[in-house]
Design a protein around this motif. Sequence first.
Motif, PDB file in Angstrom:
ATOM      1  N   SER A  15       0.819  -1.197   0.000  1.00 28.46           N
ATOM      2  CA  SER A  15       0.000   0.000   0.000  1.00 28.46           C
ATOM      3  C   SER A  15       0.859   1.254   0.000  1.00 28.46           C
ATOM      4  N   GLY A  16       0.523   2.177  -0.879  1.00 23.29           N
ATOM      5  CA  GLY A  16       1.184   3.478  -0.912  1.00 23.29           C
ATOM      6  C   GLY A  16       0.181   4.587  -0.681  1.00 23.29           C
ATOM      7  N   SER A  17       0.678   5.803  -0.590  1.00 26.20           N
ATOM      8  CA  SER A  17      -0.205   6.948  -0.373  1.00 26.20           C
ATOM      9  C   SER A  17       0.231   8.125  -1.220  1.00 26.20           C
ATOM     10  N   VAL A  18      -0.745   8.992  -1.537  1.00 31.12           N
ATOM     11  CA  VAL A  18      -0.490  10.200  -2.321  1.00 31.12           C
ATOM     12  C   VAL A  18      -1.061  11.383  -1.565  1.00 31.12           C
ATOM     13  N   VAL A  19      -0.249  12.413  -1.378  1.00 31.11           N
ATOM     14  CA  VAL A  19      -0.690  13.649  -0.735  1.00 31.11           C
ATOM     15  C   VAL A  19      -0.447  14.798  -1.716  1.00 31.11           C
ATOM     16  N   VAL A  20      -1.450  15.651  -1.892  1.00 31.17           N
ATOM     17  CA  VAL A  20      -1.307  16.812  -2.768  1.00 31.17           C
ATOM     18  C   VAL A  20      -1.051  18.046  -1.916  1.00 31.17           C
ATOM     19  N   PHE A  21       0.062  18.726  -2.195  1.00 29.00           N
ATOM     20  CA  PHE A  21       0.420  19.969  -1.498  1.00 29.00           C
ATOM     21  C   PHE A  21      -0.001  21.185  -2.314  1.00 29.00           C
ATOM     22  N   TYR A  22      -0.402  22.232  -1.598  1.00 27.91           N
ATOM     23  CA  TYR A  22      -0.608  23.552  -2.204  1.00 27.91           C
ATOM     24  C   TYR A  22      -0.392  24.578  -1.105  1.00 27.91           C
ATOM     25  N   PHE A  23       0.751  25.267  -1.148  1.00 28.35           N
ATOM     26  CA  PHE A  23       1.175  26.182  -0.090  1.00 28.35           C
ATOM     27  C   PHE A  23       1.064  25.507   1.288  1.00 28.35           C
ATOM     28  N   PRO A  24       1.762  24.392   1.483  1.00 24.50           N
ATOM     29  CA  PRO A  24       1.677  23.684   2.761  1.00 24.50           C
ATOM     30  C   PRO A  24       2.382  24.440   3.884  1.00 24.50           C
ATOM     31  N   ASP A  25       1.836  24.344   5.098  1.00 26.82           N
ATOM     32  CA  ASP A  25       2.535  24.893   6.251  1.00 26.82           C
ATOM     33  C   ASP A  25       3.339  23.781   6.916  1.00 26.82           C
ATOM     34  N   ASP A  26       3.983  24.111   8.023  1.00 28.66           N
ATOM     35  CA  ASP A  26       4.846  23.127   8.697  1.00 28.66           C
ATOM     36  C   ASP A  26       4.054  21.910   9.151  1.00 28.66           C
ATOM     37  N   ALA A  27       2.800  22.111   9.558  1.00 33.24           N
ATOM     38  CA  ALA A  27       1.978  20.992  10.018  1.00 33.24           C
ATOM     39  C   ALA A  27       1.695  20.015   8.875  1.00 33.24           C
ATOM     40  N   CYS A  28       1.493  20.545   7.665  1.00 36.04           N
ATOM     41  CA  CYS A  28       1.274  19.680   6.498  1.00 36.04           C
ATOM     42  C   CYS A  28       2.507  18.827   6.219  1.00 36.04           C
ATOM     43  N   VAL A  29       3.673  19.455   6.311  1.00 24.47           N
ATOM     44  CA  VAL A  29       4.926  18.735   6.080  1.00 24.47           C
ATOM     45  C   VAL A  29       5.106  17.637   7.127  1.00 24.47           C
ATOM     46  N   GLU A  30       4.813  17.949   8.380  1.00 26.70           N
ATOM     47  CA  GLU A  30       4.968  16.953   9.438  1.00 26.70           C
ATOM     48  C   GLU A  30       3.998  15.793   9.256  1.00 26.70           C
ATOM     49  N   ARG A  31       2.773  16.078   8.798  1.00 26.48           N
ATOM     50  CA  ARG A  31       1.812  14.999   8.540  1.00 26.48           C
ATOM     51  C   ARG A  31       2.323  14.074   7.444  1.00 26.48           C
ATOM     52  N   ALA A  32       2.918  14.654   6.391  1.00 26.94           N
ATOM     53  CA  ALA A  32       3.475  13.826   5.312  1.00 26.94           C
ATOM     54  C   ALA A  32       4.635  12.986   5.828  1.00 26.94           C
ATOM     55  N   LYS A  38       4.750   5.127   7.858  1.00 30.16           N
ATOM     56  CA  LYS A  38       3.753   4.054   7.925  1.00 30.16           C
ATOM     57  C   LYS A  38       3.460   3.429   6.567  1.00 30.16           C
ATOM     58  N   THR A  39       3.739   4.153   5.498  1.00 32.42           N
ATOM     59  CA  THR A  39       3.414   3.689   4.157  1.00 32.42           C
ATOM     60  C   THR A  39       4.295   4.431   3.164  1.00 32.42           C
ATOM     61  N   ARG A  40       4.438   3.909   1.974  1.00 28.89           N
ATOM     62  CA  ARG A  40       5.161   4.628   0.923  1.00 28.89           C
ATOM     63  C   ARG A  40       4.388   5.910   0.623  1.00 28.89           C
ATOM     64  N   CYS A  41       5.016   7.060   0.785  1.00 24.72           N
ATOM     65  CA  CYS A  41       4.314   8.340   0.654  1.00 24.72           C
ATOM     66  C   CYS A  41       4.868   9.139  -0.518  1.00 24.72           C
ATOM     67  N   VAL A  42       3.997   9.459  -1.456  1.00 22.69           N
ATOM     68  CA  VAL A  42       4.338  10.320  -2.590  1.00 22.69           C
ATOM     69  C   VAL A  42       3.649  11.659  -2.381  1.00 22.69           C
ATOM     70  N   VAL A  43       4.424  12.729  -2.305  1.00 26.59           N
ATOM     71  CA  VAL A  43       3.880  14.077  -2.198  1.00 26.59           C
ATOM     72  C   VAL A  43       4.000  14.752  -3.557  1.00 26.59           C
ATOM     73  N   VAL A  44       2.860  15.175  -4.104  1.00 25.61           N
ATOM     74  CA  VAL A  44       2.850  15.917  -5.364  1.00 25.61           C
ATOM     75  C   VAL A  44       2.538  17.369  -5.013  1.00 25.61           C
ATOM     76  N   ASP A  45       3.446  18.256  -5.363  1.00 23.68           N
ATOM     77  CA  ASP A  45       3.360  19.647  -4.907  1.00 23.68           C
ATOM     78  C   ASP A  45       2.909  20.567  -6.039  1.00 23.68           C
ATOM     79  N   ASN A  46       1.733  21.166  -5.860  1.00 26.93           N
ATOM     80  CA  ASN A  46       1.200  22.126  -6.828  1.00 26.93           C
ATOM     81  C   ASN A  46       1.514  23.571  -6.472  1.00 26.93           C
ATOM     82  N   THR A  47       2.417  23.773  -5.531  1.00 28.37           N
ATOM     83  CA  THR A  47       2.788  25.123  -5.118  1.00 28.37           C
ATOM     84  C   THR A  47       3.721  25.745  -6.156  1.00 28.37           C
TER      85      THR A  47
END
Length: 307
Positions: A15-32, A38-47
């Motif tokens: 299982s993997g995961s995808v997170v979409v960023f758009y002007f993320p704050d520090d809390a968003c980064v820490e969540r990623a 816990k899982t393979r995490c791919v962050v796609v950044d639209n910022t």
Amino acid sequence: MHEGALTAGQQEAHSGSVVVFYFPDDACVERANLLARKTRCVVVDNTPDQYVVAGLDSAVCYLPNGKNVGVATALNQGVERLREEAYATALLFDQDSSPSDTLIRELPQLLGELQRRGERVAIVAPAYDDPRLGGVADFVRFRPFVLKRIPATGEEPIDVDFVITSGSCIALDCWPSVGPMDDALFIDFVDLEWCIRAKHKGYRVLGVPWITMEHELGGEPVRLLGRPYPMHSPLRHYYLFRNAIELFRRAYVPLAWKLTELCKLPVRLVIYLCIPTDRMKHFGMALKGIQDGVLRRLGPYSDAGSR
């Protein structure tokens, strides 16, 4: 339901995961970063490039676009990366989502169990808890002129007509058949259209009532006839109206949804004209969305003069 489940280690490998960023704050980064443990995490950044995203763990697969290419395109990029790496499922999240360990573990596990039984399931999703709107939201099915609301209760998955993206888990073996998210829609109704397409291809869309995720549906709610009503930005209302008009044209979209949405659109126009502080901007962007929907001007919003 949970007999023969994969162990935590086995599930992590599938299982993997995808997170979409758009002007993320520090809390968003820490969540990623937490998700990547816990899982393979791919962050796609639209910022846009001018905004520097710092602090991501090296375990995160970071895909910066340098501009806002839309939620649909960003999700597609993340899913394609997981497919290249041979993952079986993809958990999809907004940047402000805080999924529980239970959700991360059990949604892919449930999807795998159903597939091993021979079930054709495209996506499973939790119940959503928005305290601003009164708690856990119902699941929905399309009916002419009104959505049928199904309480999120019980210990069995519920067949529904669509689920929202954040927190959902997609079976990646159905991706070639169903196809990617619709890039042209950009943001609103992206999840609804994909679920409709999956059901049109013969797959099930399931709500999972015993798993919940706190999620804010829309912006700050307004009060309407004594009840909270989710409010979005004027730009989001543009996409909502434009994309609704576009989906009215598509033969695979159920007539029941079209009839319901046709009833809702004029009510929304009245709400935007009467309730928000900047009501004329909301109303004007909704009208612009209708115009561009009729003219089939899709993709990202831009002024008419630049098209």
